[in-house]
Design a protein around this motif. Structure first.
Motif, PDB file in Angstrom:
ATOM      1  N   GLY A  83      70.137  15.916  47.111  1.00 43.71           N
ATOM      2  CA  GLY A  83      70.938  15.848  48.322  1.00 43.71           C
ATOM      3  C   GLY A  83      71.804  17.070  48.520  1.00 43.71           C
ATOM      4  N   ASP A  84      73.003  16.869  49.023  1.00 47.15           N
ATOM      5  CA  ASP A  84      73.934  17.933  49.381  1.00 47.15           C
ATOM      6  C   ASP A  84      74.264  18.795  48.168  1.00 47.15           C
ATOM      7  N   PRO A  85      73.977  20.114  48.215  1.00 50.18           N
ATOM      8  CA  PRO A  85      74.286  20.965  47.048  1.00 50.18           C
ATOM      9  C   PRO A  85      75.782  21.073  46.778  1.00 50.18           C
ATOM     10  N   PHE A  86      76.623  20.770  47.773  1.00 49.89           N
ATOM     11  CA  PHE A  86      78.082  20.820  47.590  1.00 49.89           C
ATOM     12  C   PHE A  86      78.657  19.448  47.235  1.00 49.89           C
ATOM     13  N   ALA A  87      77.817  18.460  46.951  1.00 52.23           N
ATOM     14  CA  ALA A  87      78.274  17.077  46.803  1.00 52.23           C
ATOM     15  C   ALA A  87      79.389  16.932  45.774  1.00 52.23           C
ATOM     16  N   ARG A  88      79.322  17.696  44.703  1.00 48.31           N
ATOM     17  CA  ARG A  88      80.288  17.505  43.616  1.00 48.31           C
ATOM     18  C   ARG A  88      81.605  18.217  43.828  1.00 48.31           C
ATOM     19  N   VAL A  89      81.675  19.070  44.844  1.00 45.95           N
ATOM     20  CA  VAL A  89      82.911  19.819  45.086  1.00 45.95           C
ATOM     21  C   VAL A  89      83.418  19.683  46.516  1.00 45.95           C
ATOM     22  N   PHE A 429      91.136   9.726  33.793  1.00 46.95           N
ATOM     23  CA  PHE A 429      90.544   9.286  35.049  1.00 46.95           C
ATOM     24  C   PHE A 429      89.401  10.244  35.357  1.00 46.95           C
ATOM     25  N   VAL A 430      88.168   9.755  35.297  1.00 46.48           N
ATOM     26  CA  VAL A 430      86.995  10.574  35.584  1.00 46.48           C
ATOM     27  C   VAL A 430      86.625  10.362  37.046  1.00 46.48           C
ATOM     28  N   ASP A 431      86.793  11.400  37.837  1.00 48.18           N
ATOM     29  CA  ASP A 431      86.531  11.322  39.267  1.00 48.18           C
ATOM     30  C   ASP A 431      85.022  11.238  39.495  1.00 48.18           C
ATOM     31  N   PRO A 432      84.499  10.150  40.061  1.00 50.34           N
ATOM     32  CA  PRO A 432      83.050  10.030  40.225  1.00 50.34           C
ATOM     33  C   PRO A 432      82.470  11.045  41.194  1.00 50.34           C
ATOM     34  N   ARG A 433      83.298  11.639  42.044  1.00 55.55           N
ATOM     35  CA  ARG A 433      82.802  12.633  42.989  1.00 55.55           C
ATOM     36  C   ARG A 433      82.320  13.892  42.272  1.00 55.55           C
ATOM     37  N   GLU A 434      82.808  14.099  41.046  1.00 55.95           N
ATOM     38  CA  GLU A 434      82.461  15.297  40.296  1.00 55.95           C
ATOM     39  C   GLU A 434      81.474  14.985  39.171  1.00 55.95           C
ATOM     40  N   PHE A 435      80.993  13.771  39.121  1.00 59.32           N
ATOM     41  CA  PHE A 435      80.073  13.388  38.046  1.00 59.32           C
ATOM     42  C   PHE A 435      78.713  14.020  38.304  1.00 59.32           C
TER      43      PHE A 435
END
Length: 435
Positions: A83-89, A429-435
């Motif tokens: 998907g989106d190459p920027f998804a994690r950031v 706290f592990v942010d799932p957006r950066e997983f």
């Protein structure tokens, strides 16, 4: 934009680092991800001296995504970012993807992602004001270098440029994740760039079965709307109680991929009025849209036995055979985050919430594993159901100061305490957006 290095004029002409352009670079970056697809041991995508540092995966991932959790008995967990190459950031106001070109043909041979965001330091000292509980931190992830262009200094130039980009935007610290078995990544970040091993989260995974998990009738599970969920976390998980808690937690809880925040309580309340109220809280994130995982290297006998169990479960579901999903083909995962519990029944209530999360996950055919990333000293880590083969304790988070001031503190961090050497509160706290 070229990388300037007067000591090595040839490198200046051979390596150029610039920002990613989706129309120009998307296909090349996707090919890099394919070439550098790694097992969670991080050995297949490593770049000497800079392996993919994003331990766990691109998540673990990532995808996360990530390189390296662990290889056991010849089996590896492969992770692919989709998907989106920027998804994690993309969630961070300041984010970037840098690509490295090499040679006269300007071939894209490397990539790295970076973002800056405000997170908690987990201080317990009362002398710190609420505004000082948060600090701007850079996150470097998704480092990839083409296997045919390693040992040319490309990873080094990408990391240098990413750190400079983050420092220019006021980041006080830079963080990255790898695994203890990824010697090449540690050599680059801990050796050349002076990152220090900092925290050791544990990854706990459990397969999603076809059958519904039983939640005890004595436990009541409530789904909290995002505003109420944000208020609950503000009361139950203050910045002083956890590290890396994002300042934009309300936005995370309201994100379209957060499937819900759930609160478990005792139905009817505690039998003894004098006993403290018990509760458990967690949120569920749908990572099936950004990650694809696959187990490779499994013995034929194991594959056959698991396939037989699935067949038996399909034809005789009343037997309640705990068959494992087909993990030898690409599959997705749901992530539990923000796990909290309190009171005498807290552990039992948290287990019930994990069962409820399992029941949410089983509704999605793409989800085969339910997982959580937790600090090893977090009491929740001892409660979350997990299978050893789907879990790992090899992750290493590393940290460094970006641009120390004259008094030795990190630029942008106006306190006297050095976060890189301070003991943590135990809760990560592990942010799932950066997983």
């Amino acid at each position: 934009m070229g990388v300037v290095d007067e000591a090595e004029p040839m490198k200046k002409t051979m390596i150029r680092v610039r920002e990613f352009d989706v129309a120009r670079d998307l296909r090349a970056v996707e090919e890099l991800e394919r070439l550098c697809q790694v097992g969670l041991s991080g050995d297949q995508g490593s770049d000497d001296p800079a392996a993919d540092h994003d331990g766990g995966a691109e998540k673990k991932r990532r995808r996360r995504r990530r390189s390296g959790k662990t290889k056991k008995r010849g089996m590896s967990l492969y992770v692919e970012q989709i998907g989106d190459p920027f998804a994690r950031v993309r969630h961070a106001p300041d984010h970037v993807m840098l690509v490295a070109e090499y040679g006269e043909e300007e071939e894209v041979v490397g990539v790295i992602k970076a973002c800056t965001r405000m997170v908690s330091r987990g201080r317990k000292r009362q002398s710190f004001s609420s505004s000082k509980q948060f600090v701007k931190v850079a996150c470097l992830l998704g480092l990839r270098v083409s296997p045919s262009h390693r040992r040319l200094g490309i990873a080094t130039e990408l990391v240098r440029r990413a750190e400079s980009w983050c420092a220019a935007r006021g980041a006080a610290y830079a963080t990255m994740a790898t695994t203890e078995s990824n010697a090449a990544s540690l050599a680059l970040f801990a050796g050349r760039f002076a990152y220090a091993p900092f925290r050791r989260p544990v990854f706990l995974g459990h397969p999603v079965h076809r059958h519904r998990a039983r939640v005890p009738r004595a436990h009541r599970v409530l789904r909290l709307p995002p505003p109420l969920a944000a208020a609950a976390y503000a009361a139950l998980l203050p910045p002083s109680a956890a590290e890396f808690l994002p300042a934009d937690l309300p936005a995370l809880l309201n994100h379209k991929l957060t499937l819900g925040t759930y609160l478990a309580i005792e139905r009817g309340g505690p039998e003894d009025p004098a006993r403290p109220q018990s509760f458990a809280l967690l949120s569920v994130w749908d990572a099936t849209r950004s990650l694809r995982l696959r187990v490779g290297g499994a013995p034929t006998l194991l594959r056959a036995s698991l396939a037989a169990a699935r067949a038996l479960d399909r034809h005789a579901p009343w037997l309640q055979v705990p068959s494992v999903p087909d993990i030898f083909r690409p599959f997705g995962t749901y992530l539990m985050y923000g796990l909290r519990m309190s009171g005498p029944e807290g552990p039992a209530l948290l287990r019930s919430l994990c069962r409820h999360a399992h029941n949410v996950a089983r509704k999605n055919p793409a989800c085969a594993v339910l997982a959580a990333d937790l600090g090893p000293e977090d009491p929740a880590a001892a409660v979350v159901p997990h299978w050893t083969k789907f879990s790992c304790d090899e992750d290493v988070w590393c940290i460094k100061k970006l641009g120390a001031t004259a008094d030795g503190n990190a630029a942008g961090d106006d306190t006297e305490e050095d976060w890189t050497t301070s003991p943590g509160p135990g809760v990560l706290f592990v942010d799932p957006r950066e997983f």
